[in-house]
Design a protein around this motif. Structure first.
Motif, short mmCIF file in Angstrom:
data_model
loop_
_atom_site.label_atom_id
_atom_site.label_comp_id
_atom_site.label_asym_id
_atom_site.label_seq_id
_atom_site.Cartn_x
_atom_site.Cartn_y
_atom_site.Cartn_z
N ASP A 156 16.03 35.36 48.47
CA ASP A 156 16.73 35.51 47.21
C ASP A 156 15.95 36.40 46.26
O ASP A 156 16.50 37.29 45.62
N TYR A 157 14.63 36.17 46.21
CA TYR A 157 13.78 36.99 45.35
C TYR A 157 13.81 38.45 45.79
O TYR A 157 13.98 39.37 44.98
N ASN A 160 17.75 39.90 45.32
CA ASN A 160 18.34 39.93 43.99
C ASN A 160 17.53 40.83 43.08
O ASN A 160 16.75 40.37 42.27
N ARG A 161 17.74 42.12 43.21
CA ARG A 161 17.04 43.08 42.36
C ARG A 161 15.53 43.03 42.53
O ARG A 161 14.79 43.54 41.71
N GLY A 162 15.06 42.36 43.58
CA GLY A 162 13.65 42.38 43.90
C GLY A 162 13.34 43.64 44.69
O GLY A 162 14.15 44.57 44.72
N PRO A 163 12.19 43.67 45.36
CA PRO A 163 11.76 44.88 46.07
C PRO A 163 12.75 45.37 47.13
O PRO A 163 12.79 46.55 47.42
N MET A 164 13.52 44.47 47.72
CA MET A 164 14.45 44.92 48.77
C MET A 164 15.87 45.09 48.28
O MET A 164 16.78 45.38 49.04
N GLY A 165 16.12 44.87 47.00
CA GLY A 165 17.46 45.02 46.47
C GLY A 165 17.89 46.48 46.45
O GLY A 165 17.06 47.37 46.25
N ASP A 166 19.18 46.72 46.66
CA ASP A 166 19.71 48.08 46.60
C ASP A 166 19.95 48.43 45.13
O ASP A 166 20.83 47.86 44.50
N VAL B 168 21.16 30.72 17.14
CA VAL B 168 21.93 30.29 18.30
C VAL B 168 21.28 30.88 19.55
O VAL B 168 20.51 31.84 19.45
N GLY B 169 21.57 30.28 20.72
CA GLY B 169 20.91 30.76 21.93
C GLY B 169 21.90 31.04 23.04
O GLY B 169 23.05 30.61 23.00
N GLN B 170 21.45 31.80 24.04
CA GLN B 170 22.24 31.96 25.25
C GLN B 170 21.31 32.01 26.46
O GLN B 170 20.24 32.60 26.42
N VAL B 171 21.74 31.33 27.52
CA VAL B 171 21.00 31.27 28.78
C VAL B 171 21.89 31.90 29.84
O VAL B 171 22.99 31.41 30.09
N LEU B 172 21.40 33.00 30.44
CA LEU B 172 22.29 33.82 31.26
C LEU B 172 21.83 33.90 32.71
O LEU B 172 20.67 33.67 33.02
N GLY B 173 22.76 34.25 33.57
CA GLY B 173 22.44 34.47 34.97
C GLY B 173 21.80 35.83 35.16
O GLY B 173 21.19 36.38 34.24
N LEU B 174 21.94 36.39 36.34
CA LEU B 174 21.33 37.69 36.63
C LEU B 174 21.89 38.76 35.70
O LEU B 174 23.02 38.69 35.27
N LYS B 175 21.09 39.81 35.48
CA LYS B 175 21.49 40.88 34.59
C LYS B 175 22.44 41.83 35.32
O LYS B 175 22.08 42.97 35.60
N ILE B 176 23.62 41.37 35.64
CA ILE B 176 24.63 42.25 36.26
C ILE B 176 25.71 42.50 35.22
O ILE B 176 25.85 41.73 34.27
N GLN B 204 18.18 35.27 33.79
CA GLN B 204 17.49 34.80 34.99
C GLN B 204 16.96 36.03 35.73
O GLN B 204 17.71 36.95 36.03
N GLY B 205 15.66 36.06 35.99
CA GLY B 205 15.07 37.20 36.68
C GLY B 205 14.92 36.91 38.16
O GLY B 205 15.23 35.81 38.62
N PRO B 206 14.42 37.92 38.90
CA PRO B 206 14.28 37.74 40.35
C PRO B 206 13.41 36.55 40.75
O PRO B 206 13.65 35.93 41.78
N GLY B 207 12.42 36.21 39.93
CA GLY B 207 11.54 35.13 40.34
C GLY B 207 11.98 33.75 39.86
O GLY B 207 11.26 32.78 40.03
#
Lengths: 361, 351
Positions: A156-157, A160-166, B168-176, B204-207
């Motif tokens: 997933d890491y 999802n936009r990690g090193p292997m993400g397109d 106010v706050g917002q908690v979001l998923g991936l930056k798509i 939410q970031g990759p890690g």
């Protein structure tokens, strides 16, 4: 003739277990208000009779063969590798990476490289619980389950936009692999790929390895009785690591094969339970490498026909999970199956050595 | 144990499917007035029909189309077990002579494009995905996209009017893109009704664990924001966002849901839910089906759903209704009208 009879006897309980599984699932279909016979007919039709469905069924069978062998090899040595799912992921990741990052290679070089990378990925990941078990006595069931979660999180890491993400895709996924890494298609206008031949070739190789080599002998000896094996001068720890390595390599091969043969890229949720289903495959096959082929074919057929069954009867494709789960329960309880079918009680558990000799005939 | 849980879930899914299908099994579409019955197939992603989210709502669009007798539509669904099944399941519908295939979710983007190119006689619609000209999408393929920024603007405006702490706050998923549109719209809406208010946000970031599916992370971030004085939390990121709603609930602050009316789809958070920023997938799917039936298939490979055509908006206030002053409700209704007629712009332009 004696051999055929022996094999039939071996296959009897698994076969009856499968039938029981279908009966229970049929009951579930009935409860849901649909007609179980219609569902079964549609499942069969979807797996074999529709356009390209035989090809799709064989495609679904391929990973089950590799993974079934992976789990079976562990069983033979008394190891319960629940980690096939995680090793599948690592194999897919490694295969994908080699598949897209190397440019300008001819297919004859690129494909073996990517396949080998997949095997190495799974192997490396399986060696971890192997060493933990051999060196520290950590139970492989616990460690492999935990490593499954880590594998999923790692993929997933990476994707999802990690090193292997397109970076150019609007959805999280890896780039496509190079055409030179794609496994050749066997039938024009279908998706069936070279992986089938690789899987079928793996069966006799694994059989030979287990039954005809000293490594295989050590592996079986450890599986039958660790203390005796140790007394006979076999390094139990080393054998455990070796078995996990082989098991992981097969599981990794399954993962790489799915990318190189079918999807050509890796999405974040790549496997939904292949590794777990394959435990059922190995159980139904009673860890016999030859038995893996029909068992994998059965599970592949169900997976492949499920979509069409849902289309025709609106019975959820999840039904196949019920069949698989109940089959496992019945396979795990052979005494119950014998009782259900009033089979004469054979020596319930033949002495291990006799069974091994029988299997080797 | 994992297996038994899976099988239990599967058994439950079957029962639910039976219940869900009970309603429409009789309505096979088509009546005496139908000269032709249009067959529409929906392929889910691995989230399946019981996800109470994208798959379930998209399928509702097919059911709605089927129940609209004037359309003469008959719909069926196939749930995908594996990402490698997407292409196969779409092809199954094509081989069975279906007129249209609906693919749910951006994960199916590449497979849907390939299938549409291969089968020019079948119409394909994909939910929440747009193709770029460089991908040269064929004429039989359309993406269904939403102006999430308008829905985000409406809830932002509400949050701006309702906040007591001014934060106010917002908690979001991936930056798509869809998530960013919600988030930017939310910020613009807050500023519109309450220029001095502060908006805290976290993506939410990759890690940060499973994408859109890490409720623990979402809950912890919501509590972080509440500790920084936020009194309204927008949870915009699937199950991660659901976690944020639970975080607000645990701190007895207000929360705002996303995508569907979460008062219905996620009752766990009903205790704090003011409303939800909705994108109406069912409306979108039914619209695409209607376009197919009426031979008005979009030529631009794209159908956009916004405030003007009712494709995005905010849900009913439900239990929170009595806590929202009448003048706030009036202002929100006014904003909805202005967004719909174009006299108010969100200023967000992200594709």
């Amino acid at each position: 003739m004696r051999l055929v009879l022996h094999w039939l006897r071996q296959a009897l309980v698994p076969l009856l277990s499968v039938i029981c599984g279908f009966i229970v699932a049929g009951f579930a279909v009935f409860l849901s208000g649909a007609n179980p016979v219609d569902a079964l007919v549609a499942l069969f039709q979807g797996a074999f009779l529709e356009r390209n469905s035989v090809s799709e069924t064989l495609i679904a069978t391929i990973p089950y063969i590799f993974l079934g062998l992976a789990v079976a090899i562990g069983f033979k040595a008394g190891l319960f590798n629940i980690g096939a799912e995680g090793q599948f992921y690592l194999g897919a990741i490694a295969g994908t990476y080699v598949g897209y990052s190397l440019h300008g290679l001819p297919a004859i070089v690129h494909i073996p490289l990517a396949v080998a990378a997949g095997m190495l990925g799974g192997l490396g990941y399986a060696v971890i619980p192997g060493v933990l078990k051999a060196r520290f006595g950590a139970h492989e069931v616990i460690t492999t389950i935990m490593l499954n979660h880590i594998a999923l999180a790692v993929s997933d890491y990476l994707i999802n936009r990690g090193p292997m993400g397109d970076p150019h895709a609007s959805a999280p996924k890896t780039p496509f692999i190079q055409h030179s890494a794609e496994l050749p298609i066997l039938i024009p206008n279908a998706r069936l790929h070279l992986g089938l031949l690789l899987a079928l070739a793996a069966v006799p190789i694994v059989w030979f390895l287990i039954e005809r080599t000293t490594v295989g002998f050590r592996l079986r000896a450890v599986g039958l009785n660790q203390t005796a094996a140790r007394a006979a001068g076999i390094s139990v720890g080393w054998t455990i690591v070796l078995v996990m390595a082989m098991s992981g390599a097969l599981a990794g091969l399954a993962g790489a094969d799915e990318v190189l043969g079918v999807s050509h890229f890796m999405p974040p949720t790549f496997s939904v339970g292949y590794g777990f289903d394959s435990i059922a495959v190995a159980l139904v096959a009673r860890s016999n490498p030859w038995g893996i082929v029909p068992a994998a074919f059965l599970f592949g057929s169900m997976r492949s026909g499920a979509g069409f069954m849902q289309l025709q009867t609106q019975v959820s494709a999840d039904l196949i999970s019920v069949v698989q789960a109940t089959v496992i329960i019945f396979v795990a309880a052979p005494v119950m199956v014998r009782w259900l079918f009033r089979l004469r009680e054979r020596p319930a558990i033949p002495t291990p050595l006799a069974a091994q000799e029988g299997a080797a005939v | 144990m994992m297996r038994s849980v899976r099988s239990l879930a599967a058994a439950a899914a079957i029962v639910m499917a039976a219940v869900a299908c009970g309603g429409n099994s009789g309505t096979s579409g088509g009546g005496a007035s139908c000269s032709k019955t249009y067959k529409v197939g929906l392929v889910t992603d691995v989230g399946k029909l019981s996800d109470k989210s994208f798959n379930a709502t998209s399928w509702q669009g097919v059911v709605d189309a089927q129940n609209d007798k004037s359309l003469c539509v008959q719909g069926k669904a196939i749930e995908s077990n594996q990402p490698t099944d997407y292409a196969k399941n779409m092809q199954t519908f094509v081989d069975q002579g279906y007129d249209m295939v609906v693919a749910v979710g951006f994960l199916m983007g590449d497979d849907t494009l390939a299938e549409a190119k291969k089968n020019s006689g079948t119409k394909f619609a994909i939910v929440d995905f747009a193709y770029t000209p460089t991908q040269s999408p064929p004429a039989n393929l359309t993406g269904l996209v939403f102006k999430e920024d308008q829905a985000g603007f409406e809830i932002g405006a509400l949050a701006g009017l309702m906040t007591k702490t001014g934060t106010v706050g917002q908690v979001l998923g991936l930056k798509i893109p869809p998530v960013v549109r919600y988030a930017e719209g939310y910020k613009a809406g807050v500023k519109y009704t309450n220029p001095s208010a502060k908006v805290l946000e976290v993506y939410q970031g990759p890690g940060d664990g499973a994408a859109f599916n890490n409720p623990d992370w979402g809950k912890a971030r919501a509590i972080d924001e509440i500790n920084q004085n936020a009194d309204i939390i927008f949870g915009g990121g699937g199950n991660t966002g659901n976690g944020a709603l639970l975080g607000a609930l645990s701190k007895q602050k207000a929360c705002i849901g996303v995508d569907t009316d979460q008062f219905v789809s996620y009752p766990d958070a009903d205790g704090c839910l003011m409303t939800s920023a909705e994108k109406k997938l069912a409306t979108a799917v039914k619209t695409a089906i209607t376009d197919m039936v009426k031979n008005q298939w979009p030529s631009s490979n794209l159908l956009t759903f916004d405030a003007a055509n009712g494709g995005v908006g905010i849900s009913s206030y439900h239990d929170y209704d009595s806590k929202i002053p009448a003048d706030v409700k009036t202002k929100i209704t006014d904003i909805q009208k202005k967004l719909a007629d174009g006299s108010l712009q969100t200023g967000v332009n992200i594709s």
